[in-house]
Scaffold this motif. Structure first.
Motif, short mmCIF file in Angstrom:
data_model
loop_
_atom_site.label_atom_id
_atom_site.label_comp_id
_atom_site.label_asym_id
_atom_site.label_seq_id
_atom_site.Cartn_x
_atom_site.Cartn_y
_atom_site.Cartn_z
N PHE A 107 2.33 -0.53 0.25
CA PHE A 107 0.90 -0.88 -0.06
C PHE A 107 0.43 -1.97 0.88
O PHE A 107 1.20 -2.82 1.49
N THR A 108 -1.09 -1.88 1.34
CA THR A 108 -1.66 -2.87 2.14
C THR A 108 -2.40 -3.52 1.15
O THR A 108 -2.55 -3.55 0.07
N SER A 109 -2.85 -4.74 1.77
CA SER A 109 -3.82 -5.40 0.72
C SER A 109 -5.11 -4.61 0.37
O SER A 109 -5.64 -4.92 -0.67
N ALA A 110 -5.63 -3.73 1.38
CA ALA A 110 -6.71 -2.86 0.96
C ALA A 110 -6.36 -1.90 -0.09
O ALA A 110 -7.39 -1.72 -0.86
N ASP A 111 -5.03 -1.35 -0.12
CA ASP A 111 -4.91 -0.50 -1.06
C ASP A 111 -4.76 -1.36 -2.54
O ASP A 111 -5.29 -0.66 -3.77
N LEU A 112 -4.32 -2.54 -2.47
CA LEU A 112 -4.20 -3.09 -3.66
C LEU A 112 -5.70 -3.57 -4.19
O LEU A 112 -6.08 -3.69 -5.58
N ASP A 113 -6.51 -4.10 -3.46
CA ASP A 113 -7.75 -4.29 -3.58
C ASP A 113 -8.49 -3.09 -4.32
O ASP A 113 -9.49 -3.33 -5.09
N ALA A 114 -8.37 -1.79 -3.78
CA ALA A 114 -8.83 -0.71 -4.13
C ALA A 114 -8.34 -0.57 -5.78
O ALA A 114 -9.36 -0.01 -6.47
N MET A 115 -7.30 -0.97 -5.94
CA MET A 115 -6.69 -0.61 -7.35
C MET A 115 -7.35 -1.63 -8.28
O MET A 115 -7.96 -1.55 -9.34
N ALA A 143 -4.86 7.21 -8.39
CA ALA A 143 -4.80 8.06 -6.97
C ALA A 143 -4.25 7.22 -5.75
O ALA A 143 -3.95 7.87 -5.00
N VAL A 144 -4.44 5.82 -5.89
CA VAL A 144 -4.18 5.21 -4.69
C VAL A 144 -2.54 4.95 -4.52
O VAL A 144 -2.23 5.46 -3.32
N PRO A 145 -1.57 4.92 -5.48
CA PRO A 145 -0.31 5.17 -5.22
C PRO A 145 0.04 6.52 -4.75
O PRO A 145 0.98 6.64 -4.17
N VAL A 146 -0.53 7.41 -5.45
CA VAL A 146 -0.10 8.72 -5.33
C VAL A 146 -0.39 9.18 -3.61
O VAL A 146 0.15 9.84 -2.94
N ALA A 147 -1.68 8.60 -3.17
CA ALA A 147 -2.37 8.76 -1.73
C ALA A 147 -1.14 7.90 -0.95
O ALA A 147 -0.67 8.53 0.23
N VAL A 148 -0.86 6.77 -1.30
CA VAL A 148 0.16 6.06 -0.31
C VAL A 148 1.53 6.50 -0.25
O VAL A 148 2.09 6.49 0.83
N MET A 191 2.74 -6.01 -10.58
CA MET A 191 4.27 -5.50 -10.12
C MET A 191 4.16 -5.07 -8.66
O MET A 191 4.94 -5.45 -8.02
N CYS A 192 3.11 -4.22 -8.42
CA CYS A 192 3.02 -3.72 -7.10
C CYS A 192 2.78 -4.76 -6.00
O CYS A 192 3.30 -4.77 -5.29
N ALA A 193 1.88 -5.83 -6.55
CA ALA A 193 1.62 -6.75 -5.48
C ALA A 193 2.82 -7.70 -5.19
O ALA A 193 3.01 -8.20 -4.02
N ALA A 194 3.79 -7.90 -6.21
CA ALA A 194 4.91 -8.85 -6.25
C ALA A 194 5.98 -7.88 -5.49
O ALA A 194 6.96 -8.42 -5.18
N GLY A 195 5.81 -6.64 -5.24
CA GLY A 195 6.73 -5.57 -4.44
C GLY A 195 7.89 -5.30 -5.59
O GLY A 195 9.01 -5.11 -4.88
N ASP A 196 7.86 -5.27 -6.70
CA ASP A 196 8.91 -5.15 -7.83
C ASP A 196 8.72 -3.60 -7.89
O ASP A 196 8.22 -3.09 -8.86
N VAL A 197 9.65 -2.90 -7.21
CA VAL A 197 9.45 -1.38 -7.40
C VAL A 197 10.01 -0.95 -8.66
O VAL A 197 9.15 -0.30 -9.35
N ASP A 198 11.00 -1.46 -9.15
CA ASP A 198 11.40 -0.96 -10.78
C ASP A 198 10.55 -1.29 -11.67
O ASP A 198 10.09 -0.45 -12.67
N ALA A 199 10.05 -2.48 -11.69
CA ALA A 199 9.05 -2.91 -12.66
C ALA A 199 7.66 -2.04 -12.79
O ALA A 199 7.31 -1.55 -13.60
N ALA A 200 7.19 -1.97 -11.47
CA ALA A 200 5.92 -1.35 -11.33
C ALA A 200 6.20 0.13 -11.50
O ALA A 200 5.31 0.85 -12.22
N ALA A 201 7.20 0.98 -11.29
CA ALA A 201 7.58 2.21 -11.64
C ALA A 201 7.57 2.42 -13.13
O ALA A 201 7.20 3.44 -13.60
N ALA A 202 8.42 1.70 -13.68
CA ALA A 202 8.48 1.66 -15.26
C ALA A 202 7.07 1.48 -15.96
O ALA A 202 6.79 2.21 -17.01
N VAL A 203 6.26 0.56 -15.29
CA VAL A 203 4.90 0.43 -16.07
C VAL A 203 4.21 1.62 -15.86
O VAL A 203 3.38 2.20 -16.59
N ALA A 204 4.24 2.26 -14.66
CA ALA A 204 3.37 3.52 -14.33
C ALA A 204 3.91 4.74 -15.40
O ALA A 204 3.27 5.46 -15.99
N PHE A 205 5.21 4.82 -15.66
CA PHE A 205 5.81 5.95 -16.44
C PHE A 205 5.23 5.41 -17.82
O PHE A 205 4.97 6.55 -18.72
#
Length: 216
Positions: A107-115, A143-148, A191-205
């Motif tokens: 993720f870039t800052s632009a990706d997170l801003d889009a979200m 769609a942002v994480p899917v594209a990234v 969680m995405c901005a914090a770089g917490d992969v496991d937590a972000a993935a769990a929230v998405a699921f």
């Protein structure tokens, strides 16, 4: 309901994918109701195209579970079948979890801003009771994480099975549970901005796996 007569025909150079999307959206937004018979000739007239792309679109819709095709008889809009919806929900949840897991480190800052922008528009649409706008914003956010992630296999699976869930999404966003969706979005982005992969993935699921599987 009858095929609408108040929409202008689309350009005759319309691509097959565009015909598919128009019919898909007409089913998921309730223009065509469950159990309604779809006649390719009437649909072709409505869209201003030949029957060939309509028939191809109906085959794709059948593969995705939005219509039931009965060869030599008729094609009807499918009902909200609980088993089919549950299967689609489980697959979609897994694909969004995978996409987020693969995207977090990229993720870039632009990706997170889009979200964040999509999340803001989603909340505003819910507050205004505009379910169509809420769905558009929700789609753009996820769609942002899917594209990234750039996982074409995951994207193809989502393209096939997301429409099956669209009617259920509409029911969620019009219910009390829909009011909790902005909190889910905020947590996902945090969680995405914090770089917490496991937590972000769990929230998405969890976001997708908590969708109901019936209209009840």
């Amino acid at each position: 309901m009858p095929v609408p007569t108040d929409r202008p025909p689309v350009d005759r150079s319309l691509l097959r994918d565009d015909v598919y999307r128009r019919l898909r959206d007409a089913i998921t937004d309730g223009t065509f109701a469950p159990g309604e018979q779809l006649r390719d000739g009437e649909l072709a007239t409505w869209l201003g195209v030949s029957r060939t792309p309509v028939r191809e679109a109906l085959l794709r819709l059948a593969q995705g579970g939005l219509v039931v095709a009965r060869p030599g008889r008729s094609t009807v809009v499918s009902s909200l079948d609980e088993r089919s919806t549950r299967d689609a929900r489980d697959v979609v949840a897994a694909m969004h979890e995978l996409a987020v897991r693969e995207a977090v480190a990229r993720f870039t800052s632009a990706d997170l801003d889009a979200m964040r922008d999509a999340a803001r528009r989603f909340g505003d649409a819910l507050d205004a009771g505009d379910i169509d706008a809420a769905i558009v914003a929700d789609d753009e956010l996820h769609a942002v994480p899917v594209a990234v992630a750039g996982n074409r296999a995951a994207a193809a699976v989502l393209e096939q099975y997301m429409p099956v869930l669209r009617r259920i999404e509409r029911l969620r966003f019009a219910s009390a549970d829909g009011l909790r969706s902005p909190d889910r979005h905020e947590e996902l982005i945090r969680m995405c901005a914090a770089g917490d992969v496991d937590a972000a993935a769990a929230v998405a699921f969890e976001t997708w796996h908590t969708l109901p599987t019936s209209a009840g």
